[in-house]
Design an enzyme around this catalytic site. Structure first.
Site, PDB file in Angstrom:
ATOM      1  N   ASP A  36       0.683  -1.360  -0.031  1.00  0.00           N
ATOM      2  CA  ASP A  36       0.067   0.031   0.007  1.00  0.00           C
ATOM      3  C   ASP A  36       0.691   1.169   0.251  1.00  0.00           C
ATOM      4  O   ASP A  36      -0.018   2.465   0.223  1.00  0.00           O
ATOM      5  CB  ASP A  36      -0.987   0.164   1.201  1.00  0.00           C
ATOM      6  CG  ASP A  36      -2.324  -0.816   0.836  1.00  0.00           C
ATOM      7  OD1 ASP A  36      -2.422  -1.374  -0.188  1.00  0.00           O
ATOM      8  OD2 ASP A  36      -2.885  -1.106   1.800  1.00  0.00           O
ATOM      9  N   HIS A 239      30.472   5.378  -3.983  1.00  0.00           N
ATOM     10  CA  HIS A 239      28.872   5.409  -3.922  1.00  0.00           C
ATOM     11  C   HIS A 239      28.257   5.292  -2.535  1.00  0.00           C
ATOM     12  O   HIS A 239      27.271   4.739  -2.053  1.00  0.00           O
ATOM     13  CB  HIS A 239      28.283   4.280  -4.972  1.00  0.00           C
ATOM     14  CG  HIS A 239      28.645   4.789  -6.180  1.00  0.00           C
ATOM     15  ND1 HIS A 239      28.441   3.911  -6.991  1.00  0.00           N
ATOM     16  CD2 HIS A 239      28.947   6.040  -6.763  1.00  0.00           C
ATOM     17  CE1 HIS A 239      28.533   4.480  -8.394  1.00  0.00           C
ATOM     18  NE2 HIS A 239      28.915   5.771  -8.197  1.00  0.00           N
ATOM     19  N   ASP A 256      28.192  14.795  -1.313  1.00  0.00           N
ATOM     20  CA  ASP A 256      27.906  14.870  -2.992  1.00  0.00           C
ATOM     21  C   ASP A 256      26.280  14.638  -2.786  1.00  0.00           C
ATOM     22  O   ASP A 256      25.551  13.514  -2.509  1.00  0.00           O
ATOM     23  CB  ASP A 256      28.411  13.585  -3.598  1.00  0.00           C
ATOM     24  CG  ASP A 256      28.104  13.503  -5.029  1.00  0.00           C
ATOM     25  OD1 ASP A 256      27.276  14.279  -5.506  1.00  0.00           O
ATOM     26  OD2 ASP A 256      28.698  12.931  -5.789  1.00  0.00           O
ATOM     27  N   ASP A 267      24.003  19.074  -8.767  1.00  0.00           N
ATOM     28  CA  ASP A 267      25.047  17.803  -8.386  1.00  0.00           C
ATOM     29  C   ASP A 267      26.137  18.269  -8.192  1.00  0.00           C
ATOM     30  O   ASP A 267      27.082  18.893  -8.705  1.00  0.00           O
ATOM     31  CB  ASP A 267      25.150  17.208  -9.787  1.00  0.00           C
ATOM     32  CG  ASP A 267      26.172  15.674  -9.361  1.00  0.00           C
ATOM     33  OD1 ASP A 267      26.199  15.700  -8.146  1.00  0.00           O
ATOM     34  OD2 ASP A 267      26.341  15.174 -10.435  1.00  0.00           O
ATOM     35  N   HIS A 350      37.914   7.470 -11.264  1.00  0.00           N
ATOM     36  CA  HIS A 350      36.531   7.977 -12.082  1.00  0.00           C
ATOM     37  C   HIS A 350      36.784   9.090 -13.185  1.00  0.00           C
ATOM     38  O   HIS A 350      37.783   9.759 -12.998  1.00  0.00           O
ATOM     39  CB  HIS A 350      35.180   8.157 -11.299  1.00  0.00           C
ATOM     40  CG  HIS A 350      35.587   9.509 -10.505  1.00  0.00           C
ATOM     41  ND1 HIS A 350      35.275  10.864 -10.737  1.00  0.00           N
ATOM     42  CD2 HIS A 350      35.754   9.786  -8.911  1.00  0.00           C
ATOM     43  CE1 HIS A 350      35.449  11.502  -9.453  1.00  0.00           C
ATOM     44  NE2 HIS A 350      35.811  10.876  -8.551  1.00  0.00           N
ATOM     45  N   HIS A 354      30.254  14.531 -16.367  1.00  0.00           N
ATOM     46  CA  HIS A 354      28.890  14.097 -17.180  1.00  0.00           C
ATOM     47  C   HIS A 354      28.020  15.088 -17.415  1.00  0.00           C
ATOM     48  O   HIS A 354      28.091  16.150 -16.692  1.00  0.00           O
ATOM     49  CB  HIS A 354      28.263  12.779 -16.304  1.00  0.00           C
ATOM     50  CG  HIS A 354      27.892  13.225 -15.072  1.00  0.00           C
ATOM     51  ND1 HIS A 354      26.774  13.967 -14.726  1.00  0.00           N
ATOM     52  CD2 HIS A 354      28.563  12.935 -13.692  1.00  0.00           C
ATOM     53  CE1 HIS A 354      26.586  14.244 -13.533  1.00  0.00           C
ATOM     54  NE2 HIS A 354      27.814  13.687 -12.822  1.00  0.00           N
ATOM     55  N   HIS A 361      22.664  12.090 -14.390  1.00  0.00           N
ATOM     56  CA  HIS A 361      23.516  11.514 -15.558  1.00  0.00           C
ATOM     57  C   HIS A 361      22.812  11.767 -16.512  1.00  0.00           C
ATOM     58  O   HIS A 361      22.111  10.701 -17.186  1.00  0.00           O
ATOM     59  CB  HIS A 361      24.103  10.141 -15.234  1.00  0.00           C
ATOM     60  CG  HIS A 361      24.939  10.058 -13.887  1.00  0.00           C
ATOM     61  ND1 HIS A 361      25.385   8.841 -13.752  1.00  0.00           N
ATOM     62  CD2 HIS A 361      25.762  10.853 -13.241  1.00  0.00           C
ATOM     63  CE1 HIS A 361      26.439   9.022 -12.784  1.00  0.00           C
ATOM     64  NE2 HIS A 361      26.217  10.224 -12.482  1.00  0.00           N
ATOM     65  N   GLU A 390      34.189  17.397 -11.792  1.00  0.00           N
ATOM     66  CA  GLU A 390      34.186  16.819 -10.239  1.00  0.00           C
ATOM     67  C   GLU A 390      35.517  15.951 -10.288  1.00  0.00           C
ATOM     68  O   GLU A 390      35.329  14.519 -10.040  1.00  0.00           O
ATOM     69  CB  GLU A 390      32.882  15.928 -10.153  1.00  0.00           C
ATOM     70  CG  GLU A 390      32.609  15.088 -11.209  1.00  0.00           C
ATOM     71  CD  GLU A 390      31.306  14.070 -10.855  1.00  0.00           C
ATOM     72  OE1 GLU A 390      31.356  13.468  -9.783  1.00  0.00           O
ATOM     73  OE2 GLU A 390      30.309  14.233 -11.655  1.00  0.00           O
ATOM     74  N   TYR A 394      41.427   9.849  -3.772  1.00  0.00           N
ATOM     75  CA  TYR A 394      40.965   9.051  -2.624  1.00  0.00           C
ATOM     76  C   TYR A 394      41.967   8.045  -2.331  1.00  0.00           C
ATOM     77  O   TYR A 394      42.544   7.238  -3.003  1.00  0.00           O
ATOM     78  CB  TYR A 394      39.452   8.225  -2.956  1.00  0.00           C
ATOM     79  CG  TYR A 394      38.621   8.885  -3.878  1.00  0.00           C
ATOM     80  CD1 TYR A 394      37.583   9.551  -3.273  1.00  0.00           C
ATOM     81  CD2 TYR A 394      38.897   9.242  -5.244  1.00  0.00           C
ATOM     82  CE1 TYR A 394      36.907  10.593  -4.070  1.00  0.00           C
ATOM     83  CE2 TYR A 394      37.736   9.938  -6.077  1.00  0.00           C
ATOM     84  CZ  TYR A 394      36.913  10.474  -5.312  1.00  0.00           C
ATOM     85  OH  TYR A 394      36.113  11.243  -6.019  1.00  0.00           O
ATOM     86  N   ARG A 411      36.682  15.130  -3.088  1.00  0.00           N
ATOM     87  CA  ARG A 411      36.113  15.597  -4.400  1.00  0.00           C
ATOM     88  C   ARG A 411      35.454  17.028  -4.364  1.00  0.00           C
ATOM     89  O   ARG A 411      34.986  17.332  -3.357  1.00  0.00           O
ATOM     90  CB  ARG A 411      34.920  14.329  -4.754  1.00  0.00           C
ATOM     91  CG  ARG A 411      34.369  14.732  -6.109  1.00  0.00           C
ATOM     92  CD  ARG A 411      33.406  13.687  -6.568  1.00  0.00           C
ATOM     93  NE  ARG A 411      32.245  12.862  -5.987  1.00  0.00           N
ATOM     94  CZ  ARG A 411      32.278  12.169  -5.233  1.00  0.00           C
ATOM     95  NH1 ARG A 411      33.575  11.373  -4.874  1.00  0.00           N
ATOM     96  NH2 ARG A 411      31.165  11.622  -4.592  1.00  0.00           N
ATOM     97  N   GLU A 413      33.174  19.080  -6.845  1.00  0.00           N
ATOM     98  CA  GLU A 413      32.061  19.095  -7.902  1.00  0.00           C
ATOM     99  C   GLU A 413      31.080  20.221  -8.231  1.00  0.00           C
ATOM    100  O   GLU A 413      30.733  20.601  -7.070  1.00  0.00           O
ATOM    101  CB  GLU A 413      31.271  17.903  -7.886  1.00  0.00           C
ATOM    102  CG  GLU A 413      30.315  17.526  -9.014  1.00  0.00           C
ATOM    103  CD  GLU A 413      29.585  16.252  -9.024  1.00  0.00           C
ATOM    104  OE1 GLU A 413      29.280  15.964  -7.868  1.00  0.00           O
ATOM    105  OE2 GLU A 413      28.941  16.038  -9.967  1.00  0.00           O
TER     106      GLU A 413
HETATM  107  N1  GLY Z   1      26.320  12.341  -7.624  1.00  0.00           N
HETATM  108  C1  GLY Z   1      26.419  11.585  -8.813  1.00  0.00           C
HETATM  109  C2  GLY Z   1      27.630  12.112  -9.812  1.00  0.00           C
HETATM  110  O1  GLY Z   1      28.241  12.724  -9.347  1.00  0.00           O
HETATM  111  O2  GLY Z   1      27.969  11.502 -10.710  1.00  0.00           O
HETATM  112 MN    MN Z   2      27.710  14.218  -7.697  1.00  0.00          MN
HETATM  113 MN    MN Z   3      28.198  14.237 -10.787  1.00  0.00          MN
END
Ligand code: GLY
Ligand code: MN
Ligand code: MN
Length: 443
Positions: A36, A239, A256, A267, A350, A354, A361, A390, A394, A411, A413
């Site tokens: 529900d 993540h 983040d 973001d 990474h 993006h 994304h 970004e 690490y 990071r 960003e």
């Molecule tokens: N927060 C998702 C990224 O930075 O790609």
């Molecule tokens: Mn992000």
């Molecule tokens: Mn991002």
């Protein structure tokens, strides 16, 4: 003309350029969370882009033919359901509000669609995106084919409508840019708020609560993605989601998080000391990441390739890794060697950005077209594109790594709008330099 009507007109023009036909763009289904209780409803981004309509159980049909048409299928008015769930437009009011040519009950879609598809050359829809849609399309096609002896022909070509819409969505119009600017501003304020509230002894979820408070009080409907609030070593888990770890004196916290405002994402990542003052080793690495981000921002301008920002950041980060002894020159060689042989990936795994838009994304090809048989080059940036920048570092413990840097994850960003002469950092209000962060945290 509303921005939605303008986009529909652009879609029709593209459909005509491919010989015309019928486009079918459904919104997203409602999804049950547990008994529900639904997940908070979020419409489909393509559907919203063309309608601005947020009700579930709706489909837009566009006909590019002798006479162009935009037709909406949506829920009927329903007094009983409206008592429980609230207002529904119903086809009459929806037609008016959206400025479409016609609107029908969603319950009639199976009888109406075969009529709309009859004698059209092509069908434009998101091929293979959901078995539900594929099945519906198959049934509608078969209903048209059943009239073959009456001289009715069914579409013989299927074209993925997302290819057209992705290109459109990649370059933002003024309406989108205004919303993204505001979403970015709210998120920037939320990060500053989290900084001001930080102190040792709190938990990650306390800072998450500050972010959510700032998002919601400014009208944002949801976070654009699961917020990351990562204290200390958790920042090295890319993540990691906001959890209940304690914020400890002397450690950093990486956040983040971004709000979604009227369907548009922001973001931002910021990394700051729990107690408001960077230690020496933290500052050393922070300034390397910041310098790499500035280098990537400088490379974000019209005519540049999408990857130029990443390459610029990588040079600065890798140089920093060599200078600080994170990487050993005797083992990995020069900056260029360490980039070529991928040694930097131990600390930076990474990419630097993006596309950003309705989806965090966001859609849009990362490559430009190229003649068959040749490799497609990376996308050339043009004004109106929005992307994140970004970079990060690490540091997981390892014997070869100086101990003073262990468990530091950083990071930074921002969201950049490509402009005619460079880029505009939509998220500039979020404190970023060591001096600015420390000043904000001092109060
Ligand atoms: N927060 C998702 C990224 O930075 O790609
Ligand atoms: Mn992000
Ligand atoms: Mn991002």
């Amino acid at each position: 003309m509303t921005p939605y009507a303008q986009r529909r007109a652009r879609l029709l023009a593209q459909m005509h350029a491919q010989g015309g036909g019928v486009a079918i763009i459904p919104t997203a289904p409602e999804v049950m969370r547990n008994a529900d209780a639904d997940y908070p409803y979020r419409h489909d981004s393509y559907f919203y882009y063309l309608t601005g309509f947020t009700e579930p159980e709706a489909t837009l049909v566009m006909v590019a033919g002798d006479k162009d048409q935009a037709i909406l299928f949506c829920r009927e008015k329903n007094e009983e359901r409206e008592i429980w769930d609230g207002y529904r437009y119903g086809p009459g009011a929806a037609r008016e509000a959206l400025g479409v040519d016609a609107a029908f009950s969603i319950a009639s879609i199976d009888t109406e669609l075969p009529k709309l598809m009859a004698n059209r050359p092509a069908l434009f829809y998101a091929l293979g995106s959901s078995s539900g849609l594929d099945d519906q399309v198959k049934n509608w096609l078969n209903a048209v084919r059943a009239q073959a002896r009456a001289g009715v022909s069914a579409p013989s070509t299927a074209i993925d409508v997302r290819v057209i819409l992705n290109e459109m969505r990649l370059v933002k119009d003024d309406h989108e840019i205004a919303l993204m600017r505001r979403a970015a501003e709210i998120t920037a304020d939320a990060h500053a708020r989290a900084m001001r509230h930080s102190r040792a002894g709190l938990r990650e979820y306390h800072l998450e609560a500050e972010l959510l408070h700032e998002f919601r009080r400014n009208g944002s409907q949801f976070p654009a993605y699961g917020s990351i609030v990562a204290a200390g070593a958790n920042a090295c888990v890319l993540h990691y989601r906001a959890g209940n770890a304690e914020l400890r004196d002397g450690e950093l916290v990486l956040i983040d998080a971004g709000c979604e405002l009227d369907s548009y994402a922001s973001d931002i990542t910021r990394t700051f000391p729990v107690n408001g003052k960077f230690t020496g080793p933290q500052k050393t690495l922070y300034d390397i990441v910041l310098a790499s981000q500035y280098a990537a921002i400088a490379a974000t301008r019209p005519g540049a390739r999408f990857t130029e920002g990443h390459e610029a950041a990588l040079k600065v980060l890798t140089q920093g890794m060599l200078d600080t002894g994170l990487l050993d020159k005797n083992k990995v060689g020069s900056v260029d060697d360490a980039i070529a042989n991928g040694a930097y990936r131990q600390f930076y795994m990474h990419r630097t950005g993006h596309w950003l838009g309705m989806d965090v994304h966001d859609v849009g090809d990362y490559r430009d077209p190229a003649p068959a048989g040749t490799e497609k080059p990376w996308r050339t940036l043009v004004p109106g594109m929005v992307l994140t920048i970004e970079p990060g570092i690490y540091v997981r413990p390892a014997e070869s790594v100086p101990e003073q840097f262990w468990h530091i994850g950083i990071r930074i960003e921002d969201d950049a709008l490509v402009t005619p002469d460079g880029c505009d950092i939509l998220t500039h209000k979020a404190p970023k330099t060591v001096a600015d962060i420390e000043a904000v945290m001092r109060g």
